[in-house]
Write a protein that holds these residues in place. Structure first.
Motif, PDB file in Angstrom:
ATOM      1  N   PRO A   1       0.821  -1.220   0.000  1.00 19.90           N
ATOM      2  CA  PRO A   1       0.000   0.000   0.000  1.00 19.90           C
ATOM      3  C   PRO A   1       0.851   1.264   0.000  1.00 19.90           C
ATOM      4  O   PRO A   1       0.521   2.243  -0.662  1.00 19.90           O
ATOM      5  CB  PRO A   1      -0.799  -0.116   1.289  1.00 19.90           C
TER       6      PRO A   1
ATOM      7  N   GLY B   1      -6.852 -11.455  -2.916  1.00 21.52           N
ATOM      8  CA  GLY B   1      -7.466 -10.127  -2.917  1.00 21.52           C
ATOM      9  C   GLY B   1      -6.677  -9.119  -2.102  1.00 21.52           C
ATOM     10  O   GLY B   1      -6.841  -7.917  -2.252  1.00 21.52           O
ATOM     11  N   GLY B   2      -5.835  -9.630  -1.205  1.00 20.61           N
ATOM     12  CA  GLY B   2      -4.962  -8.764  -0.413  1.00 20.61           C
ATOM     13  C   GLY B   2      -5.718  -7.707   0.367  1.00 20.61           C
ATOM     14  O   GLY B   2      -6.849  -7.926   0.824  1.00 20.61           O
ATOM     15  N   SER B   3      -5.122  -6.533   0.484  1.00 20.35           N
ATOM     16  CA  SER B   3      -5.735  -5.480   1.302  1.00 20.35           C
ATOM     17  C   SER B   3      -6.945  -4.864   0.607  1.00 20.35           C
ATOM     18  O   SER B   3      -7.663  -4.078   1.215  1.00 20.35           O
ATOM     19  CB  SER B   3      -4.704  -4.394   1.627  1.00 20.35           C
ATOM     20  N   LEU B   4      -7.198  -5.239  -0.662  1.00 20.76           N
ATOM     21  CA  LEU B   4      -8.378  -4.701  -1.348  1.00 20.76           C
ATOM     22  C   LEU B   4      -9.679  -5.167  -0.687  1.00 20.76           C
ATOM     23  O   LEU B   4     -10.744  -4.635  -0.984  1.00 20.76           O
ATOM     24  CB  LEU B   4      -8.378  -5.092  -2.828  1.00 20.76           C
TER      25      LEU B   4
ATOM     26  N   LEU C   1     -10.588  -4.391   2.038  1.00 18.97           N
ATOM     27  CA  LEU C   1     -11.114  -3.225   2.757  1.00 18.97           C
ATOM     28  C   LEU C   1     -11.792  -2.224   1.824  1.00 18.97           C
ATOM     29  O   LEU C   1     -12.803  -1.636   2.175  1.00 18.97           O
ATOM     30  CB  LEU C   1      -9.989  -2.518   3.513  1.00 18.97           C
ATOM     31  N   SER C   2     -11.212  -2.027   0.629  1.00 19.92           N
ATOM     32  CA  SER C   2     -11.732  -0.957  -0.226  1.00 19.92           C
ATOM     33  C   SER C   2     -12.541  -1.473  -1.413  1.00 19.92           C
ATOM     34  O   SER C   2     -13.374  -0.763  -1.948  1.00 19.92           O
ATOM     35  CB  SER C   2     -10.578  -0.091  -0.723  1.00 19.92           C
ATOM     36  N   GLU C   3     -12.275  -2.696  -1.850  1.00 24.39           N
ATOM     37  CA  GLU C   3     -13.000  -3.273  -2.999  1.00 24.39           C
ATOM     38  C   GLU C   3     -13.485  -4.650  -2.575  1.00 24.39           C
ATOM     39  O   GLU C   3     -13.044  -5.676  -3.105  1.00 24.39           O
ATOM     40  CB  GLU C   3     -12.067  -3.393  -4.219  1.00 24.39           C
ATOM     41  N   GLU C   4     -14.397  -4.666  -1.616  1.00 27.56           N
ATOM     42  CA  GLU C   4     -14.777  -5.937  -1.008  1.00 27.56           C
ATOM     43  C   GLU C   4     -15.289  -6.952  -2.024  1.00 27.56           C
ATOM     44  O   GLU C   4     -14.923  -8.127  -1.985  1.00 27.56           O
ATOM     45  CB  GLU C   4     -15.814  -5.702   0.089  1.00 27.56           C
ATOM     46  N   GLY C   5     -16.111  -6.499  -2.958  1.00 27.90           N
ATOM     47  CA  GLY C   5     -16.695  -7.409  -3.945  1.00 27.90           C
ATOM     48  C   GLY C   5     -15.629  -8.111  -4.759  1.00 27.90           C
ATOM     49  O   GLY C   5     -15.697  -9.325  -5.027  1.00 27.90           O
ATOM     50  N   LEU C   6     -14.632  -7.347  -5.122  1.00 25.06           N
ATOM     51  CA  LEU C   6     -13.529  -7.889  -5.912  1.00 25.06           C
ATOM     52  C   LEU C   6     -12.752  -8.943  -5.118  1.00 25.06           C
ATOM     53  O   LEU C   6     -12.432 -10.024  -5.615  1.00 25.06           O
ATOM     54  CB  LEU C   6     -12.629  -6.713  -6.302  1.00 25.06           C
TER      55      LEU C   6
END
Lengths: 296, 190
Positions: free
Chosen positions: A48, A195-198, A200-205
């Motif tokens: 990040p 999905g890594g830290s995404l 938190l910000s792109e939960e669906g992905l």
């Protein structure tokens, strides 16, 4: 033979991956690893941060490497992202890139120097290649019997730089699980992203990635997934319920750190290994396999 | 259209000047990156398209797209790229440009998440789960924190969430900041 390393725990051992640290400390005693924590380490610089400023991220990483180089031992970390960051930083120092000059001067401003001589190791590499499968096998006290395990590497332990295992079809964790006496199930997506830290910000992905992995492991017969990465463990464990709600599935597969499975095979009790910290409970699956052991 | 050409060149040069962006001119548009990407279906443009657009000077479209923000840094494209352009690092380079670009995409919250992480790394020297997430939700949509509550409680119940965090010794923290500040000052001069 006692082996000595400079140990870099990274931020996650103080956070949600606390069980990784507990289990690693417990098995280190059995396989005689001396992991000496680097004093006053800071965040590795992490992905990040690299997205906000690559340079700031390399500075964070360089300070750790400069502190560790003085110790003269290989630096080992259990976190795949810290491992990647250190390797990336080392590459700048070893390949004499444009950034090296900046980093050298910046470190000097802080009274430090780094020469790029450090060997960066992941704990999986150390356990598989320094300790070795035969020694691990010799420490096994509990027959894991028919326990079916999917070995999950995640991304950053094997990519992007060439290191101790294949970037897309690694084998070290497979062999390690085998040497513990458990059954390795096929896991074609074993180095695919969680999905890594995404998360938190792109939960669906991220949920889509987690779903894919769980589906792949379970449909190949796995009862348990072991992983080497703190973030992979958190995503697959903590978000399994959400995946089930979103995709109308019913996965209940426990996600352990590979060090926890080693500890179980070495006969260490679940509490010491932090097994009860799994959100998806692991005790039933483990009890079943250990019961099978008594019967056999 | 000389001005347009100049702008295009300036944009590519800018990308090349950021660590990780250097190799964008080497891309042969084979699409291996797009085919390898686990998150490509959520992107406005695939990585291959994004590279083509950047090289065509479509600065606004590139920097306001969500594509690079969908990159989870799994590096599959990087190990497969036949031209060794390291698309993952190229994505990071575009992200760092987009963060500073005025008409940034407001529908993605990943930049705020990364920035919150980064701020903790710089100011504390380490990144506690609780603090970093709280800052991120505060900056984006505090109401979303409510959605995270069940996950947080679950972690708490399993003794995996800690309010107290490890602190660096003050002199170590100062040393870290000195290094970062010096590097940014030097880079600014180039």
């Amino acid at each position: 033979m006692r082996r000595h390393y400079t140990f870099f725990p990274g931020c996650c051992l103080d956070g949600n991956a606390v069980a990784y640290g507990l289990s690693l400390a417990a098995i280190a005693k059995v396989i005689d690893l001396d992991l000496i924590e680097l004093e006053d380490w800071n965040c590795c610089g992490s992905t990040p941060q690299a997205s906000v400023s690559e340079l700031a991220s390399l500075c964070h990483s360089s300070r750790n490497l400069a502190l560790a180089e003085k110790k003269g031992l290989d630096i080992v970390t259990e976190c795949s992202d810290c491992y990647l960051m250190f390797n990336k930083t080392n590459r700048h120092f070893q390949d004499n890139t444009k950034l090296k000059a900046i980093l050298v001067t910046a470190l000097a401003a802080g009274g430090l120097e780094y020469h790029g001589t450090l060997k960066i190791r992941h704990i999986l590499d150390v356990i598989a290649n320094d300790v070795g499968y035969d020694e691990i096998k010799s420490k096994v006290k509990v027959n894991l019997g028919e326990l079916k395990v999917a070995p999950y590497y995640g991304c950053q332990v094997v990519r992007p730089l060439p290191n101790f295992d294949h970037p897309e079809d690694p084998q070290s964790l497979d062999k390690l699980v085998e040497s513990l006496g458990a059954k390795v199930t096929p896991f074609p997506l074993k180095t695919r992203c969680c999905g890594g830290s995404l998360i938190l910000s792109e939960e669906g992905l991220a949920l889509q990635s987690i779903h894919r992995l769980l589906e792949n492991a379970v449909s190949n017969g796995a009862e348990l997934i072991v992983t080497v990465c703190p973030l992979c463990q958190a995503n697959l464990d903590l978000y399994q319920g959400k995946v089930n709600r979103k995709f109308k599935t019913n996965y209940k597969i426990p996600i352990l750190f590979f060090t926890q499975l080693m500890g179980i095979a070495f006969g260490i009790d679940n509490k010491t290994l932090g097994v009860e910290k799994c959100i998806v409970p692991a005790d039933k699956v483990l009890a079943k396999s250990l019961q099978g052991d008594k019967g056999g | 259209m000389e001005t347009k050409e100049k702008e295009t060149k300036a944009f590519i040069d800018e990308i090349c000047s950021i660590p990780g962006g250097e190799k964008i001119r080497l891309c042969i548009q084979c699409g291996t990156c797009s085919a390898s990407c686990p998150n490509v279906n959520k992107m406005d443009y695939t990585p291959r398209q994004l590279i083509a657009m950047a090289r065509a000077g479509m600065k606004n479209e590139v920097l306001s797209s969500n594509s690079m923000w969908c990159c989870a840094s799994c590096y599959l494209c990087t190990v497969r790229c036949p031209r060794d352009i390291r698309p993952t690092e190229l994505m990071h380079a575009l992200e760092s440009m987009a963060i500073r670009y005025p008409s940034k995409n407001t529908s993605v919250t990943t930049p705020a998440m990364y920035a919150s992480f980064s701020d903790f790394a710089y100011s504390l020297g380490n990144v506690p789960d609780v603090g970093f997430m709280a800052l991120y939700f505060f900056r984006t949509n505090p109401l979303r924190a409510l959605k995270m509550l069940p996950a947080a409680l679950s972690l708490l119940r399993h003794k995996r969430l800690f309010i107290k965090t490890r602190r660096l010794k003050p002199e170590a923290g100062r040393q870290l900041k000195t290094i970062v500040d010096k590097a940014e000052e030097l880079a600014g001069r180039i």
